[in-house]
Design a protein around this motif. Structure first.
Motif, short mmCIF file in Angstrom:
data_model
loop_
_atom_site.label_atom_id
_atom_site.label_comp_id
_atom_site.label_asym_id
_atom_site.label_seq_id
_atom_site.Cartn_x
_atom_site.Cartn_y
_atom_site.Cartn_z
N THR A 1 57.93 34.14 35.83
CA THR A 1 58.24 33.72 34.47
C THR A 1 57.54 34.70 33.54
O THR A 1 56.30 34.79 33.56
CB THR A 1 57.74 32.29 34.20
OG1 THR A 1 58.42 31.39 35.07
CG2 THR A 1 58.00 31.90 32.75
N ARG B 1 56.07 28.20 43.72
CA ARG B 1 56.03 28.21 42.27
C ARG B 1 56.14 29.64 41.75
O ARG B 1 55.53 30.55 42.29
CB ARG B 1 54.70 27.60 41.80
CG ARG B 1 54.52 27.60 40.28
CD ARG B 1 53.16 27.06 39.92
NE ARG B 1 52.09 27.95 40.32
CZ ARG B 1 51.65 28.98 39.59
NH1 ARG B 1 52.23 29.27 38.43
NH2 ARG B 1 50.64 29.73 40.02
N LYS B 2 56.95 29.80 40.70
CA LYS B 2 57.06 31.12 40.10
C LYS B 2 55.75 31.48 39.41
O LYS B 2 55.16 30.66 38.71
CB LYS B 2 58.22 31.16 39.08
CG LYS B 2 59.58 31.07 39.71
CD LYS B 2 60.66 31.63 38.80
CE LYS B 2 60.85 30.85 37.54
NZ LYS B 2 61.98 31.37 36.72
N THR C 1 53.45 33.23 36.61
CA THR C 1 53.61 33.49 35.18
C THR C 1 52.93 34.81 34.81
O THR C 1 51.80 35.07 35.21
CB THR C 1 53.00 32.36 34.35
OG1 THR C 1 51.64 32.14 34.76
CG2 THR C 1 53.78 31.07 34.55
N ARG D 1 62.10 39.89 33.70
CA ARG D 1 63.09 38.82 33.83
C ARG D 1 64.36 39.33 34.52
O ARG D 1 64.95 38.66 35.36
CB ARG D 1 63.45 38.28 32.45
CG ARG D 1 62.39 37.41 31.81
CD ARG D 1 62.86 36.94 30.44
NE ARG D 1 61.88 36.09 29.79
CZ ARG D 1 61.98 35.65 28.55
NH1 ARG D 1 63.04 35.99 27.82
NH2 ARG D 1 61.06 34.88 28.03
N LEU E 1 56.61 36.39 29.81
CA LEU E 1 56.45 36.17 28.37
C LEU E 1 55.76 37.38 27.78
O LEU E 1 55.22 38.22 28.50
CB LEU E 1 55.61 34.91 28.08
CG LEU E 1 56.14 33.56 28.57
CD1 LEU E 1 55.59 33.24 29.94
CD2 LEU E 1 55.74 32.46 27.58
N GLU F 1 58.80 42.39 29.10
CA GLU F 1 59.23 41.00 29.34
C GLU F 1 60.68 40.95 29.81
O GLU F 1 61.01 40.29 30.80
CB GLU F 1 59.08 40.19 28.05
CG GLU F 1 59.59 38.75 28.17
CD GLU F 1 59.54 37.99 26.85
OE1 GLU F 1 60.11 36.88 26.80
OE2 GLU F 1 58.94 38.49 25.87
N GLY G 1 63.49 37.66 37.90
CA GLY G 1 63.40 36.39 37.19
C GLY G 1 63.27 35.18 38.08
O GLY G 1 62.81 34.12 37.64
N THR G 2 63.66 35.31 39.35
CA THR G 2 63.51 34.19 40.28
C THR G 2 62.11 34.09 40.84
O THR G 2 61.73 33.07 41.40
CB THR G 2 64.50 34.34 41.45
OG1 THR G 2 64.24 35.58 42.14
CG2 THR G 2 65.94 34.35 40.95
#
Length: 238
Positions: free
Chosen positions: A35, A4-5, A7, A27, A37, A23, A31-32
């Motif tokens: 995640t 799982r990526k 966050t 990314r 934000l 941000e 980015g892989t």
């Protein structure tokens, strides 16, 4: 099996420059894996100078917008990285926001008169984000097994190691120099204790220039964090 990526939330006061650049950079570079934000405690419109600089560097700015912490998803983030003192205080008051807090206190380029303030901020963010990616890209492989409770309590039985763990838990990330000052102890002495904590799998380190920065290991069992959180502040001082 795909992992799982993780966050990552970048948080600053205005969510106009520093956190927007962070941000976009994360990314762009990983980015892989992550995640990314961003949000602000008192959001303003994204600074066009930050967006222009990102575009010139070939970093996508699509989807970047300013938003408040109230607009964030209800999920808990794996990492929250604060980029100013005001955002850091918000993080401390909301312990449920993230698994781990990291503090990068960067000056706001929008408040600087230096003609290259935004370029300097972007360069500093690139260094920090590259170090963050490097530290966490191989963390799964480096963590063969969680530390045994007997080993943890033995390590925390030393007042210096306990104080270091508690300070890092509270601040998210600290360099050796900051812990030297807080403990009024020599660099070799503090570094020796930190190395023992790192070798036991309690801490993760990264080098920046002549200093080494430490943070809690991202895979540290929750019960260890619970122990650190429950300790009264006076119990962490030697």
């Amino acid at each position: 099996m795909n992992q799982r990526k993780k966050t990552v939330l970048f948080l600053c006061s205005a969510n106009a420059a520093r956190s927007q650049m962070a941000e976009a950079l994360l990314r762009h570079r990983a980015g892989t894996m992550f995640t990314a934000l961003s949000a602000g405690t008192h959001p303003e419109q994204p600074d066009p100078r930050a967006l222009a600089l990102l575009s010139e560097a070939g970093i996508a700015i699509e989807g970047l917008r300013s938003k408040s912490t109230a607009q964030l998803p209800t999920q808990q983030f794996d990492f929250v990285i604060s980029l100013c003192d005001q955002a850091s205080q918000v993080c401390r008051k909301n312990s449920a926001l993230a698994e781990q807090f990291i503090a990068w206190d960067l000056a706001d380029p929008a408040k600087s008169d230096h003609p290259l303030a935004f370029q300097h901020t972007l360069a500093l963010l690139q260094q920090k984000i590259d170090a963050f990616i490097e530290a966490h890209s191989s963390v799964q492989q480096a963590y063969a097994a969680p530390p045994h409770p007997t080993q943890v309590f033995k390590l925390l039985g030393d007042p210096i190691r306990l104080a270091c763990m508690r300070m890092i838990f509270a601040k998210g990330e600290l360099c050796v120099c900051e812990m030297m000052s807080a403990l009024n102890a020599s660099q070799p002495k503090v570094s020796r204790h930190l190395a023992q904590l790192r070798q036991a799998g309690l801490l993760l380190d990264r080098r920046q220039g002549q200093w080494v920065f430490y943070q809690l290991h991202p895979l540290l069992p929750e019960w260890v964090k619970t122990v650190l959180h429950s300790l009264p502040e006076e119990q962490t001082k030697n």
